[in-house]
Design a protein around this motif. Structure first.
Motif, PDB file in Angstrom:
ATOM      1  N   HIS A  32     -29.367  -0.731 -14.263  1.00  0.00           N
ATOM      2  CA  HIS A  32     -29.143   0.449 -15.397  1.00  0.00           C
ATOM      3  C   HIS A  32     -28.782   1.455 -14.919  1.00  0.00           C
ATOM      4  O   HIS A  32     -29.075   2.504 -14.324  1.00  0.00           O
ATOM      5  N   ALA A  34     -27.143   4.106 -15.862  1.00  0.00           N
ATOM      6  CA  ALA A  34     -27.139   5.547 -16.457  1.00  0.00           C
ATOM      7  C   ALA A  34     -28.690   5.924 -16.469  1.00  0.00           C
ATOM      8  O   ALA A  34     -28.987   6.732 -17.164  1.00  0.00           O
ATOM      9  N   GLN A 144     -20.741  -1.116 -19.505  1.00  0.00           N
ATOM     10  CA  GLN A 144     -22.088  -0.871 -18.662  1.00  0.00           C
ATOM     11  C   GLN A 144     -23.052  -0.268 -19.326  1.00  0.00           C
ATOM     12  O   GLN A 144     -24.309  -0.249 -18.908  1.00  0.00           O
ATOM     13  N   SER A 145     -22.763   0.655 -20.274  1.00  0.00           N
ATOM     14  CA  SER A 145     -23.939   1.542 -21.219  1.00  0.00           C
ATOM     15  C   SER A 145     -24.429   0.528 -22.004  1.00  0.00           C
ATOM     16  O   SER A 145     -25.621   0.566 -22.266  1.00  0.00           O
ATOM     17  N   ARG A 148     -26.290  -2.015 -20.546  1.00  0.00           N
ATOM     18  CA  ARG A 148     -27.569  -1.722 -19.436  1.00  0.00           C
ATOM     19  C   ARG A 148     -27.225  -2.547 -18.117  1.00  0.00           C
ATOM     20  O   ARG A 148     -28.256  -2.809 -17.572  1.00  0.00           O
ATOM     21  N   SER A 276     -19.602   8.949 -27.787  1.00  0.00           N
ATOM     22  CA  SER A 276     -20.246   9.216 -26.459  1.00  0.00           C
ATOM     23  C   SER A 276     -21.752   9.580 -26.385  1.00  0.00           C
ATOM     24  O   SER A 276     -22.513   9.157 -25.452  1.00  0.00           O
ATOM     25  N   LEU A 279     -23.830   6.467 -26.744  1.00  0.00           N
ATOM     26  CA  LEU A 279     -23.618   5.781 -25.501  1.00  0.00           C
ATOM     27  C   LEU A 279     -24.645   6.418 -24.307  1.00  0.00           C
ATOM     28  O   LEU A 279     -25.242   5.788 -23.641  1.00  0.00           O
ATOM     29  N   ASP A 280     -24.673   7.571 -24.723  1.00  0.00           N
ATOM     30  CA  ASP A 280     -25.933   8.330 -23.644  1.00  0.00           C
ATOM     31  C   ASP A 280     -27.247   7.885 -24.217  1.00  0.00           C
ATOM     32  O   ASP A 280     -28.334   7.413 -23.401  1.00  0.00           O
ATOM     33  N   ALA A 283     -28.503   4.145 -22.743  1.00  0.00           N
ATOM     34  CA  ALA A 283     -28.751   4.339 -21.136  1.00  0.00           C
ATOM     35  C   ALA A 283     -30.250   4.444 -21.311  1.00  0.00           C
ATOM     36  O   ALA A 283     -31.042   3.930 -20.187  1.00  0.00           O
ATOM     37  N   ARG A 333     -18.841   8.051 -12.168  1.00  0.00           N
ATOM     38  CA  ARG A 333     -20.389   8.532 -12.562  1.00  0.00           C
ATOM     39  C   ARG A 333     -20.887   9.208 -11.412  1.00  0.00           C
ATOM     40  O   ARG A 333     -21.698  10.063 -11.373  1.00  0.00           O
ATOM     41  N   PRO A 338     -23.678  11.107 -15.388  1.00  0.00           N
ATOM     42  CA  PRO A 338     -23.691   9.910 -16.503  1.00  0.00           C
ATOM     43  C   PRO A 338     -23.381  10.296 -17.822  1.00  0.00           C
ATOM     44  O   PRO A 338     -23.310   9.153 -18.580  1.00  0.00           O
ATOM     45  N   HIS A 340     -21.325  10.623 -21.047  1.00  0.00           N
ATOM     46  CA  HIS A 340     -20.102   9.944 -21.333  1.00  0.00           C
ATOM     47  C   HIS A 340     -19.117  10.996 -22.023  1.00  0.00           C
ATOM     48  O   HIS A 340     -17.821  10.517 -21.881  1.00  0.00           O
TER      49      HIS A 340
END
Length: 395
Positions: A32, A34, A144-145, A148, A276, A279-280, A283, A333, A338, A340
């Motif tokens: 994970h 982020a 990746q976000s 995860r 963004s 995406l946060d 995480a 990152r 982290p 975005h």
């Protein structure tokens, strides 16, 4: 009766709460990437304390004003140097004369052969490398976000395997060679693989584990089909040509490819950047993101379609270039944090610079023979990835 005996039946009022304990440090989880984001407040509990910026979220005022222009300058310098490198050296003055002549500015024209070398071959190649590098890096950061999963890259959805099948079908079997070509066949194969992925996921909740597992299954299916076509119909020369394409190459870069990748790439990168905040939220997991007001399913669909389209266009023109979408997001990152809104533009710049230099190295390392650029991205990517893990304390 004693006072102590009478007090045994009475409820004891709770004392004042003790001082809060020290904050729990965030855990670093390789799967994970982020997860080191700051803990979010519970939206159901109002808080009267002013928000404080955490080290991950706080960015010094001068940092974005310095890093972004420096990154753009490094990219421009890298592109200028890469244009010069090759079997025939080109000076900066000659490069400037070519650009001035094409822009209609007064400049002494170069010989036609040298002008064509710079304008028709090297400039499109360098620009395409920058666009593909930026696209793959951003797609890797987004996936990746969304999933995860720290090992996610742009080829997680099986798009590259489908593109390989489409390209091999055109090269080996000649299917659609007249109307599609290798690029069109690769793009059609990429869309076919993503369509199969969507078909398999249509009744699921699009959770991260199902996306990863289904993408792996689809990728393996199309990889098997590619191998079957090569073994059944390809001779040694055809197999060598296909292998060269599968490892990635910028040798076929032309201005039409640059225009298509620029239009599609910039539109896709803008869509990812506008997501963004979502995406946060991913995480922290889908449940937490939903509690913060994120439409998890719709956002995942938009991001999966966008990254699949970006990857399909990139792979269709240059082949499957590995490690760019894996290591660049981790490195950026580590440098900028982290979040975005900053991660995605910096990842685009870093990916562009990385692929411009690796493509230049692929051209000159064993000149006059050209090595597929995917070989050098892997050779450079493995030690860089291990170094990043080492610096993050995960190795």
């Amino acid at each position: 009766m004693s006072a102590s005996g009478g007090g045994a039946g009475r409820a004891v009022a709770p004392g004042p709460p003790g001082p809060p304990g020290p904050p729990r440090p965030p855990e670093v989880d390789l799967l994970h990437p982020a997860s080191d984001l700051p803990d979010l407040p519970d939206p159901s509990k109002p808080s009267h304390e002013p928000p404080t910026a955490t080290p991950a979220a706080r960015t010094p005022g001068l940092r974005p004003l310095v890093i972004l222009p420096v990154g753009v300058a490094v990219l421009l310098v890298s592109m200028a140097v890469a244009v010069r490198l090759g079997s025939s050296d080109v000076s900066y003055a000659e490069l400037g004369r070519v650009l001035a002549g094409r822009l209609g500015l007064p400049a002494e024209p170069l010989p036609p052969l040298l002008d064509s070398l710079v304008w028709d071959l090297r400039l499109p190649r360098v620009l395409l490398a920058a666009l593909v590098g930026a696209t793959l890096a951003v797609c890797g950061a987004v996936l990746q976000s969304v999933t995860r999963n720290a090992l996610a890259d742009p080829y997680l959805l099986g798009v590259s395997s489908g593109a390989s099948t489409g390209a091999v079908t055109v090269i080996v079997l000649g299917v659609g060679a007249g109307s599609l070509g290798v690029t069109g066949g690769a793009f059609a194969g990429a869309l076919a693989s993503f369509a199969l992925l969507v078909l398999l996921l249509r009744r699921t909740g699009l959770d991260s584990s199902r996306i990863v597992l289904t993408g792996v299954v689809v990728g393996q299916l199309f990889t098997a089909v590619t191998s079957l076509v090569l073994m059944a119909s390809g001779d040694a020369d055809t197999t060598r040509a296909v292998t060269h394409w599968l490892l990635g190459s910028m040798a076929t870069a032309r201005w039409d490819a640059v225009v298509v990748c620029a239009v599609v790439g910039l539109a896709g990168l803008l869509v990812c950047w506008l997501c963004s905040t979502e995406l946060d939220g991913f995480a922290f997991g889908a449940d937490t993101a939903a509690s913060l007001g994120v439409d998890v399913r719709t956002t995942r669909v938009v991001l999966l379609v966008t990254t699949a389209l970006l990857t399909a266009v990139a792979v269709a023109y240059v082949g499957a270039i590995g490690f760019v979408g894996l290591i660049v997001p981790h490195g950026v990152r580590f440098l900028v944090g982290p979040l975005h809104r900053a991660l995605l533009p910096y990842a685009a710049l870093a990916g562009a610079v990385f692929l411009v230099w690796t493509d230049a190295l692929a051209r000159v390392a064993f000149a006059p023979r050209e090595v597929p650029v995917g070989v050098f991205t892997a050779l450079l990517g493995v030690p860089l990835f291990l170094l990043i893990l080492r610096r993050r304390g995960e190795l």
